[in-house]
Design a protein around this motif. Structure first.
Motif, PDB file in Angstrom:
ATOM      1  N   ALA A 270      -5.987  15.011   9.551  1.00  0.00           N
ATOM      2  CA  ALA A 270      -5.380  16.063  10.368  1.00  0.00           C
ATOM      3  C   ALA A 270      -4.028  16.520   9.844  1.00  0.00           C
ATOM      4  CB  ALA A 270      -5.241  15.575  11.814  1.00  0.00           C
ATOM      5  N   ILE A 271      -3.219  15.595   9.331  1.00  0.00           N
ATOM      6  CA  ILE A 271      -1.863  15.951   8.911  1.00  0.00           C
ATOM      7  C   ILE A 271      -1.853  16.932   7.740  1.00  0.00           C
ATOM      8  CG2 ILE A 271       0.323  15.055   8.027  1.00  0.00           C
ATOM      9  CD1 ILE A 271      -0.283  14.562  11.040  1.00  0.00           C
ATOM     10  N   PRO A 272      -2.633  16.721   6.674  1.00  0.00           N
ATOM     11  CA  PRO A 272      -2.644  17.728   5.610  1.00  0.00           C
ATOM     12  C   PRO A 272      -3.046  19.116   6.105  1.00  0.00           C
ATOM     13  CG  PRO A 272      -3.642  15.702   4.838  1.00  0.00           C
ATOM     14  CD  PRO A 272      -3.435  15.541   6.311  1.00  0.00           C
ATOM     15  N   VAL A 273      -3.980  19.174   7.074  1.00  0.00           N
ATOM     16  CA  VAL A 273      -4.380  20.471   7.620  1.00  0.00           C
ATOM     17  C   VAL A 273      -3.260  21.060   8.472  1.00  0.00           C
ATOM     18  CG1 VAL A 273      -6.049  21.667   9.090  1.00  0.00           C
ATOM     19  CG2 VAL A 273      -6.809  19.810   7.602  1.00  0.00           C
ATOM     20  N   ALA A 274      -2.639  20.230   9.300  1.00  0.00           N
ATOM     21  CA  ALA A 274      -1.578  20.709  10.193  1.00  0.00           C
ATOM     22  C   ALA A 274      -0.362  21.217   9.425  1.00  0.00           C
ATOM     23  CB  ALA A 274      -1.158  19.588  11.144  1.00  0.00           C
ATOM     24  N   LEU A 275      -0.122  20.661   8.231  1.00  0.00           N
ATOM     25  CA  LEU A 275       1.074  21.034   7.460  1.00  0.00           C
ATOM     26  C   LEU A 275       0.749  21.965   6.290  1.00  0.00           C
ATOM     27  CD1 LEU A 275       3.029  17.637   7.398  1.00  0.00           C
ATOM     28  CD2 LEU A 275       3.324  19.586   8.934  1.00  0.00           C
ATOM     29  N   THR A 276      -0.420  22.587   6.338  1.00  0.00           N
ATOM     30  CA  THR A 276      -0.808  23.497   5.255  1.00  0.00           C
ATOM     31  C   THR A 276       0.223  24.593   5.039  1.00  0.00           C
ATOM     32  OG1 THR A 276      -3.157  23.113   5.687  1.00  0.00           O
ATOM     33  CG2 THR A 276      -2.582  25.107   4.468  1.00  0.00           C
ATOM     34  N   ASP A 277       0.736  25.152   6.136  1.00  0.00           N
ATOM     35  CA  ASP A 277       1.717  26.238   6.038  1.00  0.00           C
ATOM     36  C   ASP A 277       3.144  25.748   6.216  1.00  0.00           C
ATOM     37  OD1 ASP A 277      -0.352  28.112   5.740  1.00  0.00           O
ATOM     38  OD2 ASP A 277      -0.640  28.216   7.925  1.00  0.00           O
ATOM     39  N   HIS A 278       3.344  24.421   6.172  1.00  0.00           N
ATOM     40  CA  HIS A 278       4.684  23.853   6.380  1.00  0.00           C
ATOM     41  C   HIS A 278       5.032  22.854   5.288  1.00  0.00           C
ATOM     42  CE1 HIS A 278       4.845  25.610  10.444  1.00  0.00           C
ATOM     43  NE2 HIS A 278       3.576  25.247  10.545  1.00  0.00           N
ATOM     44  N   GLY A 279       4.742  23.207   4.056  1.00  0.00           N
ATOM     45  CA  GLY A 279       5.092  22.334   2.937  1.00  0.00           C
ATOM     46  C   GLY A 279       3.904  21.810   2.164  1.00  0.00           C
ATOM     47  N   GLY A 280       2.700  21.992   2.695  1.00  0.00           N
ATOM     48  CA  GLY A 280       1.494  21.621   1.970  1.00  0.00           C
ATOM     49  C   GLY A 280       1.338  20.131   1.741  1.00  0.00           C
ATOM     50  N   SER A 281       0.734  19.773   0.613  1.00  0.00           N
ATOM     51  CA  SER A 281       0.395  18.384   0.334  1.00  0.00           C
ATOM     52  C   SER A 281       1.630  17.499   0.196  1.00  0.00           C
ATOM     53  CB  SER A 281      -0.445  18.307  -0.937  1.00  0.00           C
ATOM     54  OG  SER A 281       0.257  18.866  -2.035  1.00  0.00           O
TER      55      SER A 281
ATOM     56  N   TYR B 191       0.813  -1.214   0.000  1.00  0.00           N
ATOM     57  CA  TYR B 191       0.000   0.000   0.000  1.00  0.00           C
ATOM     58  C   TYR B 191       0.848   1.266   0.000  1.00  0.00           C
ATOM     59  CZ  TYR B 191      -4.354  -2.497   0.282  1.00  0.00           C
ATOM     60  OH  TYR B 191      -5.428  -3.281  -0.027  1.00  0.00           O
ATOM     61  N   LEU B 192       2.144   1.116   0.233  1.00  0.00           N
ATOM     62  CA  LEU B 192       3.055   2.236   0.012  1.00  0.00           C
ATOM     63  C   LEU B 192       3.382   2.367  -1.471  1.00  0.00           C
ATOM     64  CD1 LEU B 192       5.709   2.105   2.903  1.00  0.00           C
ATOM     65  CD2 LEU B 192       4.286   4.055   2.276  1.00  0.00           C
ATOM     66  N   ALA B 193       3.699   1.235  -2.110  1.00  0.00           N
ATOM     67  CA  ALA B 193       4.156   1.260  -3.497  1.00  0.00           C
ATOM     68  C   ALA B 193       2.989   1.333  -4.483  1.00  0.00           C
ATOM     69  CB  ALA B 193       4.999   0.021  -3.785  1.00  0.00           C
ATOM     70  N   GLY B 194       1.827   0.751  -4.111  1.00  0.00           N
ATOM     71  CA  GLY B 194       0.715   0.662  -5.050  1.00  0.00           C
ATOM     72  C   GLY B 194       0.231   2.002  -5.587  1.00  0.00           C
ATOM     73  N   PRO B 195      -0.136   2.951  -4.721  1.00  0.00           N
ATOM     74  CA  PRO B 195      -0.591   4.246  -5.238  1.00  0.00           C
ATOM     75  C   PRO B 195       0.461   4.972  -6.071  1.00  0.00           C
ATOM     76  CG  PRO B 195      -1.241   3.961  -2.952  1.00  0.00           C
ATOM     77  CD  PRO B 195      -0.317   2.832  -3.267  1.00  0.00           C
ATOM     78  N   ALA B 196       1.733   4.845  -5.674  1.00  0.00           N
ATOM     79  CA  ALA B 196       2.798   5.483  -6.452  1.00  0.00           C
ATOM     80  C   ALA B 196       2.882   4.862  -7.843  1.00  0.00           C
ATOM     81  CB  ALA B 196       4.133   5.347  -5.720  1.00  0.00           C
ATOM     82  N   ALA B 197       2.808   3.524  -7.914  1.00  0.00           N
ATOM     83  CA  ALA B 197       2.857   2.849  -9.206  1.00  0.00           C
ATOM     84  C   ALA B 197       1.643   3.216 -10.054  1.00  0.00           C
ATOM     85  CB  ALA B 197       2.922   1.342  -9.000  1.00  0.00           C
ATOM     86  N   ALA B 198       0.479   3.302  -9.412  1.00  0.00           N
ATOM     87  CA  ALA B 198      -0.727   3.688 -10.147  1.00  0.00           C
ATOM     88  C   ALA B 198      -0.594   5.112 -10.687  1.00  0.00           C
ATOM     89  CB  ALA B 198      -1.949   3.579  -9.241  1.00  0.00           C
TER      90      ALA B 198
ATOM     91  N   GLY C 168       2.236  14.224   2.428  1.00  0.00           N
ATOM     92  CA  GLY C 168       2.466  12.904   1.838  1.00  0.00           C
ATOM     93  C   GLY C 168       3.695  12.226   2.407  1.00  0.00           C
ATOM     94  N   VAL C 169       4.777  12.991   2.572  1.00  0.00           N
ATOM     95  CA  VAL C 169       6.003  12.426   3.148  1.00  0.00           C
ATOM     96  C   VAL C 169       5.775  12.017   4.596  1.00  0.00           C
ATOM     97  CG1 VAL C 169       8.381  12.939   3.823  1.00  0.00           C
ATOM     98  CG2 VAL C 169       7.514  13.690   1.597  1.00  0.00           C
ATOM     99  N   ALA C 170       5.100  12.870   5.367  1.00  0.00           N
ATOM    100  CA  ALA C 170       4.868  12.574   6.781  1.00  0.00           C
ATOM    101  C   ALA C 170       4.012  11.322   6.952  1.00  0.00           C
ATOM    102  CB  ALA C 170       4.196  13.769   7.459  1.00  0.00           C
ATOM    103  N   LEU C 171       2.944  11.199   6.159  1.00  0.00           N
ATOM    104  CA  LEU C 171       2.099  10.008   6.246  1.00  0.00           C
ATOM    105  C   LEU C 171       2.833   8.777   5.723  1.00  0.00           C
ATOM    106  CD1 LEU C 171      -1.303  11.554   5.124  1.00  0.00           C
ATOM    107  CD2 LEU C 171      -0.683  10.784   7.431  1.00  0.00           C
TER     108      LEU C 171
END
Length: 389
Positions: A232-243, A147-154, A247-250
């Motif tokens: 929560a993470i995308p909202v928390a990092l809105t002003d700290h690198g955005g999406s 599930y880490l590699a699948g979305p990236a490959a898709a 993605g990296v944090a998750l």
């Protein structure tokens, strides 16, 4: 584990079929969008697919326990692969949105439980409790990597070919891997159980057994944490690198989970399954709740990576415990309830987090959900003490 008889073939084919699930969502979303011109209809198709796959999972498990793994999986796999292939062709032809949404629902309803069946198969492939624990640890870690590699490959595939054409890949994977998995001797040995078997009476209602429900609550908490963090993470990092930062944090959360699964498989952890579940889920909950007290990409990433270490172990212990709790007649149902509990927790966490973040802010939302989850863990600890019937 891979040196044990029949493991490479059985596990490899199961993974080939299970890879389809990691690859299907993004192409499905974009295929319906391209065909209908509506992201709303595409989102509805994905939601109906996911809901049908999750909430009908116990029913599919019941059919396997009742009629045997080989015939039921063969039918489900064939219909699922054919439906995804139909979605691919019809989306390329610009079919009506209602038809595509209906087919997405059918695909979710018949999604073959290759993962739960493989986890039951570990019981016969791994002849000792210690090897069973290691086998389920390996299974959990590899699934995380899928599930880490699948979305990236898709995503890479969608940059090259049309979404409808990309849907052919998961259809082919599930048909080839799933049907060959069904043909393995391990799956063939999973016999059906007659409803007139006198030993079935006492093992009928897993959800009416307090100790079994106590095993599911930490999994529900783990799913809730995962769902909460995904919002929560995308909202928390809105002003700290955005999406990109989110993605990296998750991704680090998932990476920490894979590492935690490997460590758990290599270590001898003392205590009963119930105590381990409550302890590991508590560590996951406390560590992830620290996100409410941190700020910035680096701090959030470190907290998530640390929290992830406890996610896979919760699932591993739950699968081992479910394998025992289900007995000979309800192992598929027991392991499927673990999956379903995680999915319900994930959906609830995402939905509640969205509402609370909108009304009270991210830190308050994380802490409030954490407090409710702590109550569930306390309830699990109490249920674990219930006298088995």
């Amino acid at each position: 584990m891979l040196a044990l008889p029949h493991v490479p073939l059985t596990f490899g084919l199961a993974l080939l079929g299970r890879a389809a699930y990691a690859l299907v969502l993004l192409p499905l979303l974009y295929a319906v969008t391209d065909a209908t011109g509506s992201i709303a209809l595409a989102g509805l198709a994905v939601a109906i697919y996911g809901a049908a796959a999750s909430f009908l999972a116990p029913l599919r498990a019941w059919f396997i326990d009742r009629f045997g793994a080989r015939p039921v999986l063969a039918i489900l796999t064939s219909i699922f692969g054919g439906t995804i292939l139909g979605l691919a062709i019809l989306s390329l032809a610009g079919a009506d949105g209602a038809l595509l949404i209906g087919l997405a629902g059918v695909a979710g309803a018949v999604a073959p439980p290759l993962g739960p069946t493989m986890r039951v198969a570990w019981g016969s492939l791994a002849p000792t409790p210690e090897l069973l624990r290691k086998g389920l640890s390996l299974d959990s870690v590899v699934e995380e990597l899928l599930y880490l590699a699948g979305p990236a490959a898709a995503g890479l595939a969608l940059a090259i070919i049309a979404p409808g054409a990309a849907l052919v890949v998961p259809a082919a994977l599930v048909l080839v891997g799933g049907l060959l998995f069904v043909c393995t001797p391990t799956v063939g040995a999973m016999t059906s159980h007659s409803p007139h078997d006198p030993t079935r009476k006492q093992a009928r209602s897993l959800l009416f057994q307090p100790r079994f429900v106590g095993l599911l609550l930490p999994v529900l908490v783990a799913g809730t944490v995962s769902g909460t963090m995904s919002v929560a993470i995308p909202v928390a990092l809105t002003d700290h690198g955005g999406s990109a930062a989110a993605g990296v944090a998750l991704g680090l959360f998932a990476g920490g989970s894979a590492l935690g699964g490997l460590l758990y498989g290599a270590l001898r952890v003392p205590g009963s399954a119930a105590r381990q579940l409550v302890g590991l889920a508590s560590l996951l909950l406390v560590t992830s709740s620290l996100v409410a007290l941190t700020n910035g990409f680096l701090a959030v990433s470190i907290v998530l990576a640390a929290a992830g270490l406890f996610f896979s172990p919760v699932m591993i212990v739950a699968y081992v415990a479910a394998h025992t709790a289900g007995g000979e007649h309800q192992r598929n149902a027991a392991t499927t309830w673990v999956n379903t509990s995680h999915n319900i927790g994930g959906a609830a966490g995402s939905a509640i987090a969205g509402v609370l973040i909108q009304s009270a802010g991210t830190p308050t939302a994380i802490l409030a959900i954490g407090a409710a989850a702590a109550v569930l863990l306390a309830t699990s600890a109490l249920l674990a003490r219930a006298t088995p019937r």
